[in-house]
Scaffold this motif. Structure first.
Motif, mmCIF file in Angstrom:
data_model
loop_
_atom_site.group_PDB
_atom_site.id
_atom_site.type_symbol
_atom_site.label_atom_id
_atom_site.label_comp_id
_atom_site.label_asym_id
_atom_site.label_seq_id
_atom_site.Cartn_x
_atom_site.Cartn_y
_atom_site.Cartn_z
ATOM 1 N N VAL A 187 37.372 -11.695 5.515
ATOM 2 C CA VAL A 187 36.930 -10.355 5.907
ATOM 3 C C VAL A 187 37.995 -9.791 6.838
ATOM 4 N N PHE A 188 38.496 -8.594 6.502
ATOM 5 C CA PHE A 188 39.527 -7.937 7.295
ATOM 6 C C PHE A 188 38.970 -6.642 7.884
ATOM 7 N N PRO A 189 39.486 -6.232 9.050
ATOM 8 C CA PRO A 189 39.030 -4.964 9.649
ATOM 9 C C PRO A 189 39.280 -3.781 8.714
ATOM 10 N N ALA A 190 38.535 -2.723 8.935
ATOM 11 C CA ALA A 190 38.640 -1.546 8.075
ATOM 12 C C ALA A 190 40.042 -0.944 8.082
ATOM 13 N N ASP A 191 40.765 -1.076 9.204
ATOM 14 C CA ASP A 191 42.101 -0.481 9.296
ATOM 15 C C ASP A 191 43.215 -1.452 8.917
ATOM 16 N N ALA A 192 42.878 -2.568 8.315
ATOM 17 C CA ALA A 192 43.906 -3.516 7.886
ATOM 18 C C ALA A 192 44.858 -2.843 6.896
ATOM 19 N N PRO A 193 46.178 -3.081 7.002
ATOM 20 C CA PRO A 193 47.154 -2.387 6.132
ATOM 21 C C PRO A 193 47.202 -2.987 4.727
ATOM 22 N N VAL A 194 46.102 -2.904 4.014
ATOM 23 C CA VAL A 194 45.996 -3.518 2.691
ATOM 24 C C VAL A 194 46.983 -2.891 1.710
ATOM 25 N N VAL A 195 47.002 -1.570 1.644
ATOM 26 C CA VAL A 195 47.903 -0.887 0.703
ATOM 27 C C VAL A 195 49.355 -1.200 1.031
ATOM 28 N N LYS A 196 49.710 -1.150 2.294
ATOM 29 C CA LYS A 196 51.093 -1.408 2.722
ATOM 30 C C LYS A 196 51.550 -2.812 2.334
ATOM 31 N N SER A 232 46.765 -11.649 6.860
ATOM 32 C CA SER A 232 46.214 -12.409 7.989
ATOM 33 C C SER A 232 47.207 -12.472 9.139
ATOM 34 N N ALA A 233 48.500 -12.639 8.790
ATOM 35 C CA ALA A 233 49.529 -12.723 9.828
ATOM 36 C C ALA A 233 49.688 -11.390 10.550
ATOM 37 N N GLU A 234 49.596 -10.289 9.819
ATOM 38 C CA GLU A 234 49.771 -8.974 10.434
ATOM 39 C C GLU A 234 48.562 -8.552 11.265
ATOM 40 N N VAL A 235 47.370 -8.847 10.762
ATOM 41 C CA VAL A 235 46.148 -8.407 11.446
ATOM 42 C C VAL A 235 45.791 -9.330 12.595
ATOM 43 N N GLY A 236 45.889 -10.637 12.365
ATOM 44 C CA GLY A 236 45.452 -11.594 13.371
ATOM 45 C C GLY A 236 43.931 -11.680 13.420
ATOM 46 N N GLU A 237 43.446 -12.575 14.219
ATOM 47 C CA GLU A 237 41.991 -12.760 14.326
ATOM 48 C C GLU A 237 41.416 -11.744 15.301
ATOM 49 N N ARG A 238 40.420 -10.983 14.851
ATOM 50 C CA ARG A 238 39.794 -9.941 15.666
ATOM 51 C C ARG A 238 38.277 -10.124 15.682
ATOM 52 N N PRO A 239 37.610 -9.576 16.695
ATOM 53 C CA PRO A 239 36.146 -9.619 16.704
ATOM 54 C C PRO A 239 35.582 -8.818 15.530
ATOM 55 N N GLY A 240 34.509 -9.299 14.953
ATOM 56 C CA GLY A 240 33.869 -8.607 13.842
ATOM 57 C C GLY A 240 32.808 -9.501 13.222
#
Length: 270
Positions: A187-196, A232-240
């Protein structure tokens, strides 16, 4: 009119003697000194008044300064993390004309996003289902589960009101009922740079004819291991907050026999 010291001295010298010829009583130097003191006093009063006006304006703008009260910077309040919605107790399955309901047999909840999680469970039939629910419906979800030939299948998309799918006898691996199985969920945050990320890795274009990568194509490419690793490397672990549930027939019940002509590994996002 303003007079210089020289003008004042000349005027006093001109009228310095009275009609009797006696020396005047006033002392010229003393008069000049008094004049100088008067000018200094007027200047000091003018400067003091100006400073008082400035100080008053500063107090009006900033408020009174109170040395007995220290100003302490308040840390920004952390955003409230909402819990995910409750997992439903049942999972409806439709395979052609065959309709039945699976029960919740296992569930787990997690408090962070941005990293993959492996959930272990023991299936009771070939129709095992799964569902992921998120506190943020715009979060990205990727589910990976083993398929018939040993390859990984699953689904990926925005969480919405839940992302899910199920096996049938055409999609479940041959050893599905021989012991515990696993399902992997990211599960990734909504603002994760998926397209990029999918664009940079060259994974997106194969799923779209558009000259640019769109969100739909990126979501399909999201399940590639290299995309997941980079994201995962770009986003890192975040609360959610989010939760995953596994659904199957009760262990004592006889599993329903799905229609062989039905679709394999259908995805239910309802």
């Amino acid at each position: 009119m303003r007079h210089t010291e020289s003008n004042l001295r000349t005027l006093l010298d001109r009228h310095a003697h009275d009609t009797t010829g006696r020396e005047p009583v006033p002392n010229l130097d003393a008069i000049i000194r008094r004049g100088r003191r008067a000018r200094r006093t007027r200047r000091a009063l003018s400067v003091g008044a100006a400073l008082a006006v400035i100080a008053t304006a500063a107090v009006l703008l900033t408020g009174p300064v109170r040395p007995d009260r220290a100003v302490v910077a308040q840390p920004p309040s952390s955003a409230r993390i909402e819990p995910p919605p409750e997992l439903p107790e049942s999972f409806p399955v439709v395979l052609g004309a065959e309709r039945f309901t699976l029960s919740l047999i296992h569930s787990q909840r997690f408090g962070t996003t941005g990293v993959g999680r492996t959930v272990t469970f023991t299936p009771t039939s070939l129709s095992t289902g799964y569902k992921v629910v998120c506190a943020d419906p715009q979060a990205w979800v990727v589910v990976s589960i083993s398929l018939k030939g040993g390859e990984a299948g699953g689904t990926s998309w925005r969480c919405g009101d839940g992302v899910g799918g199920h096996h049938d006898r055409l999609s479940a691996p041959s050893g599905w009922l021989k012991g515990p199985q696993t399902i992997q969920v990211w599960v990734f945050p909504a603002d994760a740079p998926v397209v990029k990320v999918t664009e940079e890795l060259g994974r997106c274009r194969q799923f779209t004819k558009s000259p640019t990568c769109d969100e739909r194509a990126a979501s399909i490419a999201l399940s590639h291991p290299d995309v997941l690793e980079r994201l995962s490397a770009e986003v890192g672990e975040r609360p959610g907050e989010w939760a995953v549930g596994l659904y199957d027939h009760p262990a004592a019940a006889t599993p329903a026999t799905p229609d062989a002509s039905g679709p394999s590994g259908d995805v239910d996002r309802s």
